[in-house]
Design a protein around this motif. Sequence first.
Motif, PDB file in Angstrom:
ATOM      1  N   LEU A   2       0.842  -1.194   0.000  1.00 23.48           N
ATOM      2  CA  LEU A   2       0.000   0.000   0.000  1.00 23.48           C
ATOM      3  C   LEU A   2       0.876   1.243   0.000  1.00 23.48           C
ATOM      4  CD1 LEU A   2      -2.513  -1.064   2.793  1.00 23.48           C
ATOM      5  CD2 LEU A   2      -2.829  -1.270   0.330  1.00 23.48           C
ATOM      6  N   ASP A   3       0.551   2.195  -0.856  1.00 17.55           N
ATOM      7  CA  ASP A   3       1.292   3.458  -0.835  1.00 17.55           C
ATOM      8  C   ASP A   3       0.584   4.450   0.096  1.00 17.55           C
ATOM      9  OD1 ASP A   3      -0.856   4.555  -2.276  1.00 17.55           O
ATOM     10  OD2 ASP A   3       0.228   4.553  -4.180  1.00 17.55           O
ATOM     11  N   ARG A   4       1.140   5.635   0.215  1.00 21.63           N
ATOM     12  CA  ARG A   4       0.574   6.644   1.124  1.00 21.63           C
ATOM     13  C   ARG A   4      -0.864   7.006   0.763  1.00 21.63           C
ATOM     14  NH1 ARG A   4       4.733   8.708   4.259  1.00 21.63           N
ATOM     15  NH2 ARG A   4       6.798   8.553   3.343  1.00 21.63           N
ATOM     16  N   THR A   5      -1.162   7.057  -0.524  1.00 23.83           N
ATOM     17  CA  THR A   5      -2.518   7.400  -0.957  1.00 23.83           C
ATOM     18  C   THR A   5      -3.506   6.306  -0.568  1.00 23.83           C
ATOM     19  OG1 THR A   5      -1.624   8.712  -2.774  1.00 23.83           O
ATOM     20  CG2 THR A   5      -3.934   8.078  -2.926  1.00 23.83           C
ATOM     21  N   ASP A   6      -3.129   5.039  -0.752  1.00 22.19           N
ATOM     22  CA  ASP A   6      -3.988   3.926  -0.323  1.00 22.19           C
ATOM     23  C   ASP A   6      -4.268   4.035   1.180  1.00 22.19           C
ATOM     24  OD1 ASP A   6      -4.060   2.685  -2.846  1.00 22.19           O
ATOM     25  OD2 ASP A   6      -2.257   1.503  -2.416  1.00 22.19           O
ATOM     26  N   ARG A   7      -3.222   4.286   1.944  1.00 18.51           N
ATOM     27  CA  ARG A   7      -3.375   4.382   3.399  1.00 18.51           C
ATOM     28  C   ARG A   7      -4.242   5.576   3.785  1.00 18.51           C
ATOM     29  NH1 ARG A   7       0.188   0.872   5.993  1.00 18.51           N
ATOM     30  NH2 ARG A   7       1.615  -0.151   4.550  1.00 18.51           N
ATOM     31  N   HIS A   8      -4.066   6.691   3.076  1.00 17.86           N
ATOM     32  CA  HIS A   8      -4.889   7.872   3.349  1.00 17.86           C
ATOM     33  C   HIS A   8      -6.354   7.560   3.033  1.00 17.86           C
ATOM     34  CE1 HIS A   8      -5.487  12.492   2.746  1.00 17.86           C
ATOM     35  NE2 HIS A   8      -6.055  12.058   3.844  1.00 17.86           N
ATOM     36  N   LEU A   9      -6.612   6.895   1.924  1.00 14.69           N
ATOM     37  CA  LEU A   9      -7.978   6.493   1.582  1.00 14.69           C
ATOM     38  C   LEU A   9      -8.571   5.575   2.655  1.00 14.69           C
ATOM     39  CD1 LEU A   9      -7.866   5.797  -2.262  1.00 14.69           C
ATOM     40  CD2 LEU A   9      -9.364   7.410  -1.082  1.00 14.69           C
ATOM     41  N   LEU A  10      -7.792   4.629   3.116  1.00 11.91           N
ATOM     42  CA  LEU A  10      -8.275   3.729   4.173  1.00 11.91           C
ATOM     43  C   LEU A  10      -8.623   4.505   5.437  1.00 11.91           C
ATOM     44  CD1 LEU A  10      -5.856   0.724   3.681  1.00 11.91           C
ATOM     45  CD2 LEU A  10      -8.330   0.750   3.245  1.00 11.91           C
ATOM     46  N   ASP A  11      -7.785   5.451   5.816  1.00  9.65           N
ATOM     47  CA  ASP A  11      -8.078   6.275   6.993  1.00  9.65           C
ATOM     48  C   ASP A  11      -9.381   7.049   6.800  1.00  9.65           C
ATOM     49  OD1 ASP A  11      -5.781   5.418   8.297  1.00  9.65           O
ATOM     50  OD2 ASP A  11      -4.599   7.174   7.697  1.00  9.65           O
ATOM     51  N   LEU A  12      -9.543   7.657   5.640  1.00  9.55           N
ATOM     52  CA  LEU A  12     -10.754   8.436   5.354  1.00  9.55           C
ATOM     53  C   LEU A  12     -11.998   7.548   5.349  1.00  9.55           C
ATOM     54  CD1 LEU A  12      -9.329  10.705   2.505  1.00  9.55           C
ATOM     55  CD2 LEU A  12      -9.979  11.447   4.814  1.00  9.55           C
ATOM     56  N   LEU A  13     -11.898   6.394   4.735  1.00  6.25           N
ATOM     57  CA  LEU A  13     -13.043   5.482   4.685  1.00  6.25           C
ATOM     58  C   LEU A  13     -13.388   4.926   6.064  1.00  6.25           C
ATOM     59  CD1 LEU A  13     -12.234   3.644   1.354  1.00  6.25           C
ATOM     60  CD2 LEU A  13     -14.207   5.141   1.790  1.00  6.25           C
ATOM     61  N   GLN A  14     -12.384   4.711   6.903  1.00  8.38           N
ATOM     62  CA  GLN A  14     -12.671   4.233   8.260  1.00  8.38           C
ATOM     63  C   GLN A  14     -13.379   5.306   9.088  1.00  8.38           C
ATOM     64  OE1 GLN A  14      -9.817   1.157  10.111  1.00  8.38           O
ATOM     65  NE2 GLN A  14      -8.493   2.508   8.911  1.00  8.38           N
ATOM     66  N   GLN A  15     -13.125   6.562   8.783  1.00  8.51           N
ATOM     67  CA  GLN A  15     -13.822   7.644   9.475  1.00  8.51           C
ATOM     68  C   GLN A  15     -15.276   7.738   9.019  1.00  8.51           C
ATOM     69  OE1 GLN A  15     -11.577  11.277   8.902  1.00  8.51           O
ATOM     70  NE2 GLN A  15      -9.689  10.236   9.462  1.00  8.51           N
ATOM     71  N   ASP A  16     -15.507   7.559   7.707  1.00  9.69           N
ATOM     72  CA  ASP A  16     -16.858   7.646   7.151  1.00  9.69           C
ATOM     73  C   ASP A  16     -16.879   6.942   5.803  1.00  9.69           C
ATOM     74  OD1 ASP A  16     -19.383   8.231   6.225  1.00  9.69           O
ATOM     75  OD2 ASP A  16     -19.112  10.400   6.219  1.00  9.69           O
ATOM     76  N   ALA A  17     -17.387   5.730   5.783  1.00  9.27           N
ATOM     77  CA  ALA A  17     -17.407   4.936   4.555  1.00  9.27           C
ATOM     78  C   ALA A  17     -18.446   5.430   3.553  1.00  9.27           C
ATOM     79  CB  ALA A  17     -17.668   3.468   4.883  1.00  9.27           C
ATOM     80  N   ARG A  18     -19.285   6.358   3.966  1.00  5.49           N
ATOM     81  CA  ARG A  18     -20.328   6.859   3.073  1.00  5.49           C
ATOM     82  C   ARG A  18     -19.919   8.126   2.323  1.00  5.49           C
ATOM     83  NH1 ARG A  18     -25.841   7.257   5.956  1.00  5.49           N
ATOM     84  NH2 ARG A  18     -26.438   7.614   3.801  1.00  5.49           N
ATOM     85  N   GLN A  19     -18.677   8.529   2.452  1.00  6.03           N
ATOM     86  CA  GLN A  19     -18.209   9.712   1.734  1.00  6.03           C
ATOM     87  C   GLN A  19     -18.317   9.487   0.229  1.00  6.03           C
ATOM     88  OE1 GLN A  19     -14.531  11.670   3.136  1.00  6.03           O
ATOM     89  NE2 GLN A  19     -14.387   9.946   4.563  1.00  6.03           N
ATOM     90  N   SER A  20     -18.593  10.531  -0.491  1.00  5.39           N
ATOM     91  CA  SER A  20     -18.665  10.429  -1.949  1.00  5.39           C
ATOM     92  C   SER A  20     -17.266  10.256  -2.529  1.00  5.39           C
ATOM     93  CB  SER A  20     -19.303  11.692  -2.540  1.00  5.39           C
ATOM     94  OG  SER A  20     -18.428  12.795  -2.381  1.00  5.39           O
ATOM     95  N   LEU A  21     -17.217   9.654  -3.700  1.00  2.80           N
ATOM     96  CA  LEU A  21     -15.940   9.515  -4.405  1.00  2.80           C
ATOM     97  C   LEU A  21     -15.331  10.881  -4.686  1.00  2.80           C
ATOM     98  CD1 LEU A  21     -16.770   6.661  -6.930  1.00  2.80           C
ATOM     99  CD2 LEU A  21     -15.252   6.530  -4.949  1.00  2.80           C
ATOM    100  N   GLU A  22     -16.174  11.858  -4.993  1.00  2.00           N
ATOM    101  CA  GLU A  22     -15.688  13.211  -5.271  1.00  2.00           C
ATOM    102  C   GLU A  22     -14.998  13.813  -4.050  1.00  2.00           C
ATOM    103  OE1 GLU A  22     -18.849  12.151  -5.896  1.00  2.00           O
ATOM    104  OE2 GLU A  22     -18.761  12.058  -8.079  1.00  2.00           O
ATOM    105  N   ASN A  23     -15.592  13.624  -2.888  1.00  2.00           N
ATOM    106  CA  ASN A  23     -15.005  14.132  -1.645  1.00  2.00           C
ATOM    107  C   ASN A  23     -13.672  13.440  -1.352  1.00  2.00           C
ATOM    108  OD1 ASN A  23     -14.952  15.690   0.808  1.00  2.00           O
ATOM    109  ND2 ASN A  23     -15.614  13.849   1.897  1.00  2.00           N
ATOM    110  N   LEU A  24     -13.640  12.123  -1.500  1.00  2.00           N
ATOM    111  CA  LEU A  24     -12.399  11.380  -1.283  1.00  2.00           C
ATOM    112  C   LEU A  24     -11.316  11.823  -2.261  1.00  2.00           C
ATOM    113  CD1 LEU A  24     -13.950   7.836  -0.762  1.00  2.00           C
ATOM    114  CD2 LEU A  24     -12.774   9.197   0.989  1.00  2.00           C
ATOM    115  N   ALA A  25     -11.692  11.965  -3.525  1.00  2.00           N
ATOM    116  CA  ALA A  25     -10.731  12.375  -4.555  1.00  2.00           C
ATOM    117  C   ALA A  25     -10.115  13.727  -4.215  1.00  2.00           C
ATOM    118  CB  ALA A  25     -11.418  12.417  -5.923  1.00  2.00           C
ATOM    119  N   ALA A  26     -10.927  14.655  -3.749  1.00  2.00           N
ATOM    120  CA  ALA A  26     -10.416  15.985  -3.400  1.00  2.00           C
ATOM    121  C   ALA A  26      -9.422  15.897  -2.232  1.00  2.00           C
ATOM    122  CB  ALA A  26     -11.573  16.913  -3.047  1.00  2.00           C
TER     123      ALA A  26
END
Length: 163
Positions: A5-29
């Motif tokens: 996993l690279d830093r971006t994968d790990r950052h995505l995992l952290d964000l999804l663990q906080q709120d898995a219902r976030q939109s793809l657009e929000n995560l991408a930003a």
Amino acid sequence: MVIDLDRTDRHLLDLLQQDARQSLENLAAQVNLSTAAVQRRIKRLRDSKVITGEVVRVDEAAVGMAMTFIVSVELDRERASEIDAFRRKASKEPQVQQAYYTTGEADFVLIVLAHDMDDYELLTQRLFFDDPNIRRFRTSVVMGKSYRSLTVPTTHSAANLAD
């Protein structure tokens, strides 16, 4: 198996663990990638079983499961078949929230929910007293929850981070 996993994968995992219902657009930003790139990464994380599911957290007391117990279980015989039998039995019990096969005094440590003490007593009959392979079990009643998390740290060591 550890997935690279690279830093971006790990950052995505952290964000999804906080709120898995976030939109793809929000995560991408938040990770500075396109929506399509984020969608591909999340699919890869699911396909490789890094993401194993998404759940809703429910307040136990709000649904009448006001009591939590920590139960240490000692088996009489520790053959693989006996261990597997208890593991299967505990996993089928809806009130058992977590079950850990452990070293030390206890063979298993369970986290259990119940409506009240009578409800817990019924559970002990099903799980322990009716099982001839249970040597003993010890129960601790949770008096208050100081902290609880199912979040998995993804950046535990700089040495494990790929760029």
